[in-house]
Design a protein around this motif. Sequence first.
Motif, PDB file in Angstrom:
ATOM      1  N   GLY A  92       0.747  -1.178  -0.008  1.00 29.55           N
ATOM      2  CA  GLY A  92      -0.108  -0.034   0.032  1.00 29.55           C
ATOM      3  C   GLY A  92       0.623   1.327   0.037  1.00 29.55           C
ATOM      4  N   ASP A 147      -3.076   5.846   0.444  1.00 28.72           N
ATOM      5  CA  ASP A 147      -4.265   4.878   1.155  1.00 28.72           C
ATOM      6  C   ASP A 147      -4.470   5.177   2.504  1.00 28.72           C
ATOM      7  N   TYR A 155     -10.299  -6.688  -2.683  1.00 31.92           N
ATOM      8  CA  TYR A 155      -9.132  -5.879  -2.221  1.00 31.92           C
ATOM      9  C   TYR A 155      -7.953  -6.627  -1.465  1.00 31.92           C
ATOM     10  N   ASP A 165      -8.470  -1.711  -6.310  1.00 35.86           N
ATOM     11  CA  ASP A 165      -7.669  -0.857  -5.748  1.00 35.86           C
ATOM     12  C   ASP A 165      -8.208  -0.449  -4.460  1.00 35.86           C
ATOM     13  N   PHE A 166      -7.509   0.480  -3.658  1.00 34.88           N
ATOM     14  CA  PHE A 166      -7.804   1.024  -2.304  1.00 34.88           C
ATOM     15  C   PHE A 166      -9.116   1.811  -2.617  1.00 34.88           C
ATOM     16  N   SER A 217     -11.821   2.121  -4.529  1.00 35.58           N
ATOM     17  CA  SER A 217     -12.918   1.252  -4.695  1.00 35.58           C
ATOM     18  C   SER A 217     -13.380   0.824  -3.497  1.00 35.58           C
TER      19      SER A 217
END
Length: 474
Positions: free
Chosen positions: A224, A228, A427, A433-434, A436
């Motif tokens: 990450g 994020d 995820y 992706d984060f 979403s």
Amino acid sequence: MRNLIRFPLFASLAVLTACGTVGPDYRLPEQAAIGRPAAAAPFVSAAGADAALFRSEPLPPDWWRLYKEPALDALVTKAFAANTDLRVAAANLARARAVQQEVAGAADPVVAASGGPAYGRASAAAKGLPTALADGYSHDAGIGVSYQLDLFGKIRRGVEAAGADREAAEAALDLARVTVAADTARAYVDACGARHQLGVVRRSVDLQQRFVDLTARRIRAGRGTALDDSRARAQLEQLRAAIPPLLAQTRTAQFRLAALTGRAPADMPEGEIACGAAPRLAQAIPVGDGARLLRRRPDVRGAERSLAGATARIGVAVADLYPSVSLGLSAGSTGALDRFGSGNAFRWSLGPLISWTLPTSAGRARVAEAEAGGAAALARFDGVVLNALRETETAMTAYARELDRNAALRAARDQSALAAGQSHRLYQAGKIDFLSVLDADRTLASGEGALAVSDAQVAADQVALFLALGGGWE
């Protein structure tokens, strides 16, 4: 000769006694809005698709017991016993009853007694004597009884008006009970609804906190970015920001309940409101029809009684244009003090007292003023009737539409929960992706909060409908 004197006196009294009560006799005007067929018809909002939400059965007197909430029942009972608005209304009713008794007392005989010894000298010149009279003691004592003949109904109309005022005060007390019951239920609903929303927000905060922790672990594992983490923490703080207003709403609802039940805020224990969600009826609400509504609502009854009082006051104003006649009887003893009680000191008199101020423009203006007051009272009565129907129809419509909104929000919340669960799994598998995931969580939190607000609004709309229906005073 004595009979010749008596005849005109009794003839005059006979003529006056033949007079009746002046002014209009009260009856509900034919043009009053309450007499229209549409006013007594079933409610428009209870027809069609909304028919399943409402029943035509009469509203039960203790409508708050339909929720089956012992805490709410106890609070309403305490409010009825100690609410300050109810105490004011009860005092106003007691005053209206006293005024009615005072007005009715005008028809009772009035008894007056007097007595007084004196020392002095009478005027010899007034008696036509050439020399001064001797000083001496004298007395004058007696009793008098007077009775006002209500020949033209002024007293009767006054009693009628005072009685209507007393009945209007009774209706005002009933209206205060209706309002206090609804205000108490609304404060209870607000407190419970705020607690429910608070629980939803705290669960969302907990979920988001776990997600923040998970994001931190993924960053440490090299999966990450710092962006994020910032986004996750921003969402966490956004959720936490909703907690203070809900805490304030819970406390203010408790303070309202304290005031409604006649207590200071410090005397209201928090444990007295033991609920985790706003109470809500799952059954159709009994609403009756327009005719039952207008018979039940105290404000309609009070406005009708005010109209009756205004009509009676027209008669009072008209009676003021006619003569006032009183019968009087007096007896006593007057003379030298040593002759008190002697036959030649005894005196008495019996006869009518007629007083009449010839009608003037001011007197006729007072009649016109009373007639205008009656017309205004009729207009107010019509307004109260139409407003009662409007309030009830509006409350029924608002409640039905909020139920529709609540069902849609519940369906949206369920889909958002499904989407959030799917996004987390995807995820973790590295397929999305984060951003979403964050968007799915934000949508779920928003849906949960909107549903909780709608649940509270549904309960509040139910209470508003019960208030419009006017029950709780019986």
